[in-house]
Design an enzyme around this catalytic site. Structure first.
Site, short mmCIF file in Angstrom:
data_model
loop_
_atom_site.label_atom_id
_atom_site.label_comp_id
_atom_site.label_asym_id
_atom_site.label_seq_id
_atom_site.Cartn_x
_atom_site.Cartn_y
_atom_site.Cartn_z
N SER A 408 61.49 45.36 32.69
CA SER A 408 62.05 44.22 31.96
C SER A 408 63.54 44.05 32.27
CB SER A 408 61.87 44.47 30.46
OG SER A 408 62.19 43.32 29.72
N PRO A 409 64.05 42.80 32.20
CA PRO A 409 65.49 42.59 32.35
C PRO A 409 66.25 43.28 31.22
CG PRO A 409 64.40 40.56 31.68
CD PRO A 409 63.33 41.54 31.99
N GLN A 486 67.46 37.26 37.47
CA GLN A 486 67.53 36.44 36.26
C GLN A 486 68.94 35.85 36.16
OE1 GLN A 486 68.00 37.96 32.07
NE2 GLN A 486 65.83 37.39 31.93
N TYR A 568 71.59 31.88 24.26
CA TYR A 568 72.57 31.61 25.31
C TYR A 568 72.63 30.10 25.58
CZ TYR A 568 72.48 36.68 25.83
OH TYR A 568 72.55 38.04 25.59
N ARG A 616 62.68 32.30 31.00
CA ARG A 616 62.62 33.10 29.77
C ARG A 616 62.91 32.19 28.59
NH1 ARG A 616 64.55 39.10 27.88
NH2 ARG A 616 62.50 39.50 28.75
N ARG A 710 62.63 49.89 27.38
CA ARG A 710 63.10 51.24 27.08
C ARG A 710 62.30 52.34 27.75
NH1 ARG A 710 64.51 49.96 20.69
NH2 ARG A 710 66.16 48.46 21.16
#
Length: 778
Positions: A408-409, A486, A568, A616, A710
């Site tokens: 994952s990013p 990304q 964002y 995303r 994680r």
């Protein structure tokens, strides 16, 4: 001790039994508004695990009410003309009336006082040390002190009715019946010889179309007999106050008030699709009794009960929420292959997964594996039926992936002036050698002003381009992992501190740079307000995205993702919470979409046609007034129409006061919704931690790719280790690591067999000897 129990259902009776048994000198009174043998509904169902807790809590009552139980190990699913029988589940059914009478018999033998056909209130027992309000789902005690207990009642949309029949069953059986008006479901189980429960359910639209809302109890039973004529096999449907209702999900902020405690449905409900309220109620009684076993005064014991029991109840309610929503959204799965439909049904509440189903019902999981591979081959993917879903290949345009695992990013906040350094080479290089199909970069910013923090990576100059090229080349040279860039712009969440110094908190004034957003709204009340973007600002930012895209092509990235999530810049246009514009870029979702689509289109024009692009999105803002499901689906369809190949489905972080509900795989339902409603490929993220969860998600059709964050931080070789766990021998790794991979495969094969043997030996036995009961402190 003086104990008064208001409500003579299973919760109140069972607590009275446990306390009177252990405190024989206590005066325990149960008051019930109905007659002793009144009960509404037909049967209840318990799992083996629940039965074990009853056996431990009070062996005599356990022996008494299990004498007439109907046991089964299988779940049978009838859908789409197919029948799937899935073993190893361990359930039993019991007559509600028989259960109540046996509990009354046990209570009477112990000396519990019981009064029937009497309404009671706490003040009727002025000398009581403890008052237990087990007075049901519409609890007068709870409602009397509503401001204190603060109940929330979520009235769910589906309609259901409890009916019965004389048709026998040897499995817990689900019938899914599709008619022109809609879909009907029957949840069926035998609870004693010649008697079975039929919980009938349908969505509100179907309910209205067939006119069930205007039928009386008898007429609705006759109608449902027609719906399930074949399934009833000549038997009739029986009624007992079988009124059509909506299920109320009850939660209370507090369970106690002085010496009064709520128990059972009065304090919390759980949907019938994962068991029964009776199970939850009797487990409440066990927990309350255990709180008194530990000793202390009544206030201390009640506080101990609520502190210890709340997590278990909330976990059960969360599973119930997920399960009931699956039934509410049944139309999304009506075109599924029957095998994958049955798998989705079995795994809907997350307690059952690929691995434990493989242990319980290996033939069924083998069928799921073969069906998954067959459907993928029909789409042109060279799937292998010998492999579990997470190790099946996947293709987006010209990009082929060897498996469905994704790194994952994850922002690392470790760049200097946007430049990836040695840390990034080691970080991405290590994970690129770990065997995952796809590796995402962290959000990489298109200009210095686009950064979240001073430590964010960028792609706005030649040095950064060279650094990223080095990383991409390193990963490509050492395996089959593909690399995604990304790209994003922080917007109003820019000019903030490194995450470990205060996430999203603004930098000191002397270190800040000016920020932009859809509207001039600060993130925190004390954050600097961004400037509302002008048309000139939009053109400039779009040009930055285009320039970064051109650099990404030269870097050799395999895929490009546009970040439109987490509050964002581009996300701030999409959410009504952050877009208050009065021009053509604000208002309805189509207008809020305009600028993000302009940026995407400009990037897609520069990105090679054979390379995929993803977006995303934050599927929900976790806040009132935020994105609706209709908004989300409109956003997904619009990006797909403009050439987006994959939706990367995340949630939240749009506003500082959002209230997310966390849990295992907590964001997967939105990936599922987008995939089923729009047909767009999705990637799911969010507290996914195991390969077992990934296989479960993919086999149930809830996503096409599974991203883990994680787990990859602590184990760069996560995918290689998972491959060894499932016996997949050919996951790529550098030749230098080949001997280690081979040893891992051998060792994990032995561990897998040892673990399987241990699990089989540990299966619960219904005939284990009765343990000695615990005694409450006097």
């Amino acid at each position: 001790m003086r104990i008064a129990v208001i409500g003579g259902g299973p919760a109140g009776l069972y607590f009275a039994i446990l306390m009177k048994r252990d405190r024989p000198k206590a005066r325990v009174t149960v008051v019930e508004r109905n007659r002793a043998d009144d009960t509404f509904g037909f049967g209840v169902v318990f799992s083996d695990q629940t039965l074990d807790s009853f056996r431990v809590a009070d062996p005599p009552s356990y022996r008494s009410f299990t004498e007439s139980f109907a046991y089964w190990d299988d779940v049978e699913v009838h859908f789409g003309g197919a029948v799937h029988r899935i073993g190893g589940n361990g359930f039993c059914g019991c007559s509600r009336r028989a259960l109540l009478l046996r509990l009354q018999e046990r209570a009477r033998a112990l000396g519990v006082e019981m009064e029937f056909r009497r309404e009671a209130a706490p003040e009727d027992f002025p000398d009581a040390d403890l008052v237990v309000a087990a007075d049901g789902i519409n609890s007068p005690v709870r409602e009397r002190w509503r401001d204190h207990f603060a109940p929330e009642v979520d009235l769910r949309p589906n309609r259901f009715a409890w009916m019965g029949s004389t048709r026998p069953f040897d499995a817990f059986t689900f019938f899914f019946k599709e008619r022109p008006e809609g879909i009907f479901v029957a949840h069926c189980y035998q609870y004693e010889a010649g008697a079975s429960t039929w919980v009938l359910e349908t969505d509100p639209g179907t309910f209205a179309r067939v006119g069930l809302d205007s039928m009386n109890e008898a007429a609705s039973a006759r109608f449902m007999e027609g719906v399930f004529r074949e399934e009833l096999a000549g038997h009739r449907l029986l009624t007992n106050r079988s009124h059509w209702r909506r299920f109320p999900m009850v939660r209370c902020a507090r369970w106690t008030r002085g010496n009064v405690v709520l128990l059972g449905d009065a304090k919390a409900t759980a949907h019938f699709s994962i068991g029964s309220g009776t199970k939850l109620a009797m487990e409440d009684a066990i927990a309350l009794h255990a709180a008194f076993v530990a000793g202390g005064g009544v206030p201390e014991c009640l506080a101990r009960f609520e502190a210890a029991r709340r997590e278990d109840v909330e976990r059960t309610q969360h599973a119930a929420d997920v399960s009931l929503v699956w039934f509410e959204q049944l139309r999304r799965f009506r075109r599924f292959h029957p095998t994958r439909f049955a798998f989705g049904l079995m795994t809907r509440a997350k307690a059952i997964t690929w691995d434990n189903l493989e242990l319980r019902a290996p033939a069924f999981v083998e069928e799921v594996r073969e069906t998954f591979a067959r459907e993928e081959r029909a789409r042109g993917v060279p799937a292998d039926p010998a492999r579990p879903p997470a190790f099946q290949p996947f293709r987006l345009r010209g990009m082929a992936l060897p498996n469905r695992f994704v790194v994952s990013p994850m922002c690392q906040y470790s760049a200097e002036d946007g430049l990836p350094g040695d840390f990034h080479l080691v970080h991405y290089g290590a994970r690129g050698m770990g065997g995952a199909g796809l590796l995402f970069t962290e959000m990489t910013c298109v200009s210095p002003e686009a950064r979240i923090t001073p430590g964010c990576t960028g792609l706005w100059n030649g040095a950064q381009e060279a650094a990223w090229t080095r990383i991409v080349d390193f990963v490509h040279a050492r395996g089959e992992t593909r690399v995604v860039l990304q790209l994003g712009h922080a917007g109003r969440k820019g000019a903030t501190r490194l995450m470990w110094e205060g996430m999203d908190r603004p930098l000191p004034p002397e270190r800040r740079w000016p920020t932009l957003s859809a509207s001039a709204l600060p993130y925190f009340p004390d954050s600097p307000a961004p400037r509302e973007m002008t048309r000139a600002d939009m053109d400039a930012v779009k040009a930055d995205f285009v320039a970064a895209t051109r650099r990404a092509v030269r870097c050799g990235f395999d895929m490009l993702e546009l970040h439109c999530a987490h509050g964002y810049l581009l996300a701030s246009f999409l959410s009504p919470l952050t877009n208050r514009r009065s021009d053509g870029y604000g208002g309805a979702v189509g207008s809020r979409l305009r600028y993000p689509l302009e940026v995407f289109d400009a990037m897609r024009a520069e990105w090679p046609a054979d390379r995929p692009m993803s977006v995303r999105v934050s599927a929900t803002d976790w806040a009132d007034g935020g994105l609706s499901e209709e908004d989300l689906l409109a956003i997904a369809r619009a990006f797909a129409a403009h050439g987006c190949d994959l939706l990367d489905v995340s949630t939240g972080q749009t506003v500082h006061d959002s209230a997310p509900v966390y849990g295992r795989m907590f964001q997967v339902p939105w990936s599922d919704m987008i995939r089923q409603e729009t047909g767009v490929a999705t990637m799911c993220v969010g507290n996914i931690t195991t390969a077992d969860q990934a296989n479960t998600i993919l086999a149930a059709g809830r996503a096409d790719l599974v991203a883990l964050a994680r787990p990859h931080l602590t184990d760069p070789m996560f995918t290689l280790r998972a491959a060894a766990q499932y016996g997949v021998p050919d996951v790529s790794c550098p030749v230098q690591y080949g001997w280690g991979r081979d040893a891992l495969m051998r060792n994990m094969a032995r561990e897998r067999e040892d673990l399987r043997d241990l699990r089989l030996k540990a299966r619960p036995s219904r005939h284990a000897p009765d343990p000695a009961p615990r005694r409450a402190a006097e």
